[in-house]
Design a protein around this motif. Structure first.
Motif, PDB file in Angstrom:
ATOM      1  N   HIS A 257     -17.821  30.106 -25.414  1.00  0.00           N
ATOM      2  CA  HIS A 257     -19.073  30.761 -25.396  1.00  0.00           C
ATOM      3  C   HIS A 257     -19.763  31.257 -24.140  1.00  0.00           C
ATOM      4  O   HIS A 257     -20.010  32.464 -23.903  1.00  0.00           O
ATOM      5  CB  HIS A 257     -19.986  30.468 -26.490  1.00  0.00           C
ATOM      6  CG  HIS A 257     -20.949  31.158 -26.989  1.00  0.00           C
ATOM      7  ND1 HIS A 257     -20.621  32.545 -27.692  1.00  0.00           N
ATOM      8  CD2 HIS A 257     -22.382  31.280 -26.576  1.00  0.00           C
ATOM      9  CE1 HIS A 257     -21.677  32.987 -27.899  1.00  0.00           C
ATOM     10  NE2 HIS A 257     -22.851  32.464 -27.340  1.00  0.00           N
ATOM     11  N   SER A 258     -19.907  30.239 -23.256  1.00  0.00           N
ATOM     12  CA  SER A 258     -20.216  30.391 -22.120  1.00  0.00           C
ATOM     13  C   SER A 258     -19.268  30.744 -21.019  1.00  0.00           C
ATOM     14  O   SER A 258     -18.337  31.460 -21.545  1.00  0.00           O
ATOM     15  CB  SER A 258     -21.269  29.471 -21.616  1.00  0.00           C
ATOM     16  OG  SER A 258     -20.433  27.942 -21.392  1.00  0.00           O
ATOM     17  N   ASP A 259     -19.425  30.246 -19.824  1.00  0.00           N
ATOM     18  CA  ASP A 259     -18.355  30.289 -18.676  1.00  0.00           C
ATOM     19  C   ASP A 259     -17.381  29.500 -19.018  1.00  0.00           C
ATOM     20  O   ASP A 259     -16.273  29.222 -18.112  1.00  0.00           O
ATOM     21  CB  ASP A 259     -18.891  30.598 -17.445  1.00  0.00           C
ATOM     22  CG  ASP A 259     -19.504  29.213 -16.901  1.00  0.00           C
ATOM     23  OD1 ASP A 259     -19.394  28.232 -17.658  1.00  0.00           O
ATOM     24  OD2 ASP A 259     -20.196  29.082 -16.026  1.00  0.00           O
ATOM     25  N   ALA A 260     -17.607  28.401 -19.968  1.00  0.00           N
ATOM     26  CA  ALA A 260     -16.715  27.294 -20.526  1.00  0.00           C
ATOM     27  C   ALA A 260     -16.133  26.453 -19.181  1.00  0.00           C
ATOM     28  O   ALA A 260     -15.056  26.039 -19.276  1.00  0.00           O
ATOM     29  CB  ALA A 260     -15.278  28.182 -20.918  1.00  0.00           C
ATOM     30  N   ASP A 261     -17.023  25.978 -18.358  1.00  0.00           N
ATOM     31  CA  ASP A 261     -16.900  25.376 -17.541  1.00  0.00           C
ATOM     32  C   ASP A 261     -16.841  23.824 -18.010  1.00  0.00           C
ATOM     33  O   ASP A 261     -17.859  23.285 -18.072  1.00  0.00           O
ATOM     34  CB  ASP A 261     -17.820  25.236 -16.325  1.00  0.00           C
ATOM     35  CG  ASP A 261     -17.823  24.603 -14.911  1.00  0.00           C
ATOM     36  OD1 ASP A 261     -17.053  23.492 -15.309  1.00  0.00           O
ATOM     37  OD2 ASP A 261     -18.201  24.992 -13.987  1.00  0.00           O
ATOM     38  N   VAL A 262     -15.693  23.409 -18.125  1.00  0.00           N
ATOM     39  CA  VAL A 262     -15.395  22.099 -18.959  1.00  0.00           C
ATOM     40  C   VAL A 262     -16.022  20.874 -18.057  1.00  0.00           C
ATOM     41  O   VAL A 262     -16.451  19.969 -18.865  1.00  0.00           O
ATOM     42  CB  VAL A 262     -13.959  21.908 -19.290  1.00  0.00           C
ATOM     43  CG1 VAL A 262     -13.024  21.754 -17.905  1.00  0.00           C
ATOM     44  CG2 VAL A 262     -13.648  21.051 -20.415  1.00  0.00           C
ATOM     45  N   ALA A 263     -16.044  21.137 -16.876  1.00  0.00           N
ATOM     46  CA  ALA A 263     -16.258  19.820 -16.016  1.00  0.00           C
ATOM     47  C   ALA A 263     -17.886  19.693 -16.189  1.00  0.00           C
ATOM     48  O   ALA A 263     -18.239  18.690 -16.385  1.00  0.00           O
ATOM     49  CB  ALA A 263     -15.913  20.245 -14.552  1.00  0.00           C
ATOM     50  N   LEU A 264     -18.657  21.052 -15.954  1.00  0.00           N
ATOM     51  CA  LEU A 264     -20.038  20.840 -16.192  1.00  0.00           C
ATOM     52  C   LEU A 264     -20.645  20.511 -17.395  1.00  0.00           C
ATOM     53  O   LEU A 264     -21.543  19.962 -17.801  1.00  0.00           O
ATOM     54  CB  LEU A 264     -20.678  22.366 -15.738  1.00  0.00           C
ATOM     55  CG  LEU A 264     -20.459  22.473 -14.386  1.00  0.00           C
ATOM     56  CD1 LEU A 264     -21.391  23.856 -13.714  1.00  0.00           C
ATOM     57  CD2 LEU A 264     -20.578  21.355 -13.484  1.00  0.00           C
ATOM     58  N   ASP A 288     -25.749  31.240 -30.670  1.00  0.00           N
ATOM     59  CA  ASP A 288     -26.720  32.088 -30.098  1.00  0.00           C
ATOM     60  C   ASP A 288     -26.325  32.859 -29.096  1.00  0.00           C
ATOM     61  O   ASP A 288     -25.744  32.477 -27.939  1.00  0.00           O
ATOM     62  CB  ASP A 288     -27.728  30.904 -29.274  1.00  0.00           C
ATOM     63  CG  ASP A 288     -29.123  31.646 -28.973  1.00  0.00           C
ATOM     64  OD1 ASP A 288     -28.947  33.029 -28.894  1.00  0.00           O
ATOM     65  OD2 ASP A 288     -30.082  31.093 -28.930  1.00  0.00           O
ATOM     66  N   PRO A 289     -26.351  34.199 -29.208  1.00  0.00           N
ATOM     67  CA  PRO A 289     -25.794  35.229 -28.410  1.00  0.00           C
ATOM     68  C   PRO A 289     -26.383  35.349 -26.855  1.00  0.00           C
ATOM     69  O   PRO A 289     -25.537  35.592 -26.161  1.00  0.00           O
ATOM     70  CB  PRO A 289     -26.295  36.556 -29.101  1.00  0.00           C
ATOM     71  CG  PRO A 289     -27.083  36.444 -29.850  1.00  0.00           C
ATOM     72  CD  PRO A 289     -27.013  34.959 -30.212  1.00  0.00           C
ATOM     73  N   GLN A 290     -27.532  34.581 -26.583  1.00  0.00           N
ATOM     74  CA  GLN A 290     -28.011  34.849 -25.388  1.00  0.00           C
ATOM     75  C   GLN A 290     -27.139  33.875 -24.456  1.00  0.00           C
ATOM     76  O   GLN A 290     -27.365  33.995 -23.200  1.00  0.00           O
ATOM     77  CB  GLN A 290     -29.447  34.226 -25.483  1.00  0.00           C
ATOM     78  CG  GLN A 290     -29.734  32.844 -25.662  1.00  0.00           C
ATOM     79  CD  GLN A 290     -31.283  32.382 -25.438  1.00  0.00           C
ATOM     80  OE1 GLN A 290     -31.825  32.620 -24.545  1.00  0.00           O
ATOM     81  NE2 GLN A 290     -31.735  31.582 -26.510  1.00  0.00           N
ATOM     82  N   TRP A 291     -26.328  32.957 -24.987  1.00  0.00           N
ATOM     83  CA  TRP A 291     -25.657  32.061 -24.086  1.00  0.00           C
ATOM     84  C   TRP A 291     -24.077  32.536 -23.601  1.00  0.00           C
ATOM     85  O   TRP A 291     -23.298  31.837 -23.210  1.00  0.00           O
ATOM     86  CB  TRP A 291     -25.532  30.710 -24.784  1.00  0.00           C
ATOM     87  CG  TRP A 291     -26.909  30.077 -24.862  1.00  0.00           C
ATOM     88  CD1 TRP A 291     -27.400  29.638 -25.948  1.00  0.00           C
ATOM     89  CD2 TRP A 291     -28.132  30.047 -23.920  1.00  0.00           C
ATOM     90  NE1 TRP A 291     -28.985  29.298 -25.881  1.00  0.00           N
ATOM     91  CE2 TRP A 291     -29.051  29.416 -24.601  1.00  0.00           C
ATOM     92  CE3 TRP A 291     -28.016  30.289 -22.445  1.00  0.00           C
ATOM     93  CZ2 TRP A 291     -30.339  29.254 -24.004  1.00  0.00           C
ATOM     94  CZ3 TRP A 291     -29.461  30.010 -21.687  1.00  0.00           C
ATOM     95  CH2 TRP A 291     -30.487  29.622 -22.654  1.00  0.00           C
TER      96      TRP A 291
END
Length: 384
Positions: A257-264, A288-291
């Motif tokens: 949903h976000s940038d999918a940075d699995v590490a962070l 939530d669409p804002q993310w």
């Protein structure tokens, strides 16, 4: 010694605190994340023997004090400590108060036992003050060593100083307006009052200079907590690959949903776990669409902010990325630097490793990337 039964505490916090340095008056500066004034207030208000608490603040800082002490009764101070105390006493005069404790906000760690001793002593005296013996050799100065001052019978005066309200009001009324008093005990004593000494406590050392904040911070009993986070995202065509806050060239990216940075994400969950604050989905719901497409660095900083609001400190984070490709080694230094920057840590407090699953499982087949993280933080407890 009085028919009135209520006991009030008056916290004096109207000074400018210039000797501590900085633009913010020292009573509003934090000790392990909590303003010093808040610590002093909580210590007094929590005592069963105190019926009401008034805080004397500068009129210019009233809004700041109200934000730190919501619901507390605030009184405007004067141009000197003596005038500030007098203003506070006038607010107590017709409220059925028999005894009053005057305490400096710059003494944030107040052991309940000291309050007990001061209140007990008032059964037999007009006033009571906590003291500590002088242990160091004393000499006259200031530039060349002068005569030694005998320390026998000398004592360091602390607060809270306790009095019968009527005697302290009378002492303030009789005090010459052109003369400043060192403390309220001397005012009562000059009027003929009997002021007794009770045992003080080193926890009551006053915070005066900038370096005193480090000493005050060290007095807290820190609790170390460790928590783990784990996350997985699928690799897909047409997506950017963000790992550890760094954009990595690759023919696929992580889907989420976000940038999918699995590490962070794993590291965010680990930090949230140290304060039992749920997981990343609790704070940033995927519904939530804002993310959508959001940078995961803000999630990590949000977790760090929650820890800081509790007075906590992040000591160390350890992150392991699990994948067959891409190779993490060439990007490791950039990831460490980015995570250190996001968490305001030095790079030597960020550990980042990579491993594979020997081509086993979904990561071994190149279907996704997993990450696990461990965070260690310190949270302040009661004063030690």
């Amino acid at each position: 010694m009085t028919g009135s039964s209520l006991t009030a505490a008056l916290i004096v916090a109207a000074g400018s605190g210039t000797r501590a340095g900085g633009a913010l008056p020292k009573q509003y500066r934090p000790i392990a994340g909590t303003p010093m004034l808040r610590r002093a207030y909580d210590a007094v208000a929590a005592h069963a023997g105190i019926d009401m608490v008034l805080v004397v603040v500068s009129a210019d800082e009233r809004d700041r004090a109200a934000a730190i002490l919501p619901g507390a009764e605030l009184v405007a101070g004067g141009s000197s400590r003596r005038e500030s105390v007098a203003n506070g006493l006038r607010h107590l005069a017709d409220r059925g108060v028999g005894r009053v404790l005057v305490h400096d906000a710059a003494r944030p760690f107040l052991p309940p036992a000291v309050i007990d001793r001061v209140l007990a002593a008032l059964d037999q005296a007009d006033g009571a003050v906590p003291v500590l013996p002088v242990a160091d050799t004393l000499a006259r100065g200031p530039d060349l060593l002068g005569d030694i001052v005998p320390r026998t019978d000398l004592a360091r005066i602390q607060t809270p100083q306790g009095f019968h309200l009527e005697r302290l009001l009378a002492a303030h009324a009789a005090w010459p307006a052109q003369e400043e008093a060192t403390d309220d005990a001397q005012m009562v004593r000059r009027l003929g009052g009997r002021v007794v000494l009770v045992q003080g406590d080193t926890m009551l050392d006053k915070v005066t200079y900038a370096q005193d904040f480090d000493a005050a911070d060290a007095r807290l009993a820190w609790e170390t907590r460790t928590a783990m986070g784990f996350d997985v995202h699928r690799l897909e065509d047409g997506e950017e690959l963000w790992l550890g806050g760094v954009l990595i060239p690759h023919h696929q990216g992580l889907s989420g949903h976000s940038d999918a940075d699995v590490a962070l994400h794993a590291l965010t969950d680990a930090l949230l776990g140290t304060i039992a604050a749920g997981d990343i989905g609790t704070h940033f719901p995927p519904s939530d669409p804002q993310w959508r497409g959001a940078e995961s660095g803000q999630f990590l900083q949000h977790a760090a902010k929650l820890i800081a609001e509790k007075g906590g400190r992040i000591d160390f984070v350890d992150l392991t990325i699990i994948c067959e490709a891409p190779k993490i080694g060439p990007h490791r230094a950039a990831m460490v630097a980015r995570i250190a920057d996001l968490l305001a840590l030095s790079p030597d407090r960020v550990s980042l490793k990579a491993t594979t699953t020997e081509r086993l499982g979904f990561t071994g087949r190149g279907e996704g990337i997993a990450a696990q993280a461990v965070a260690t933080v310190r949270l302040p407890g009661a004063a030690a």
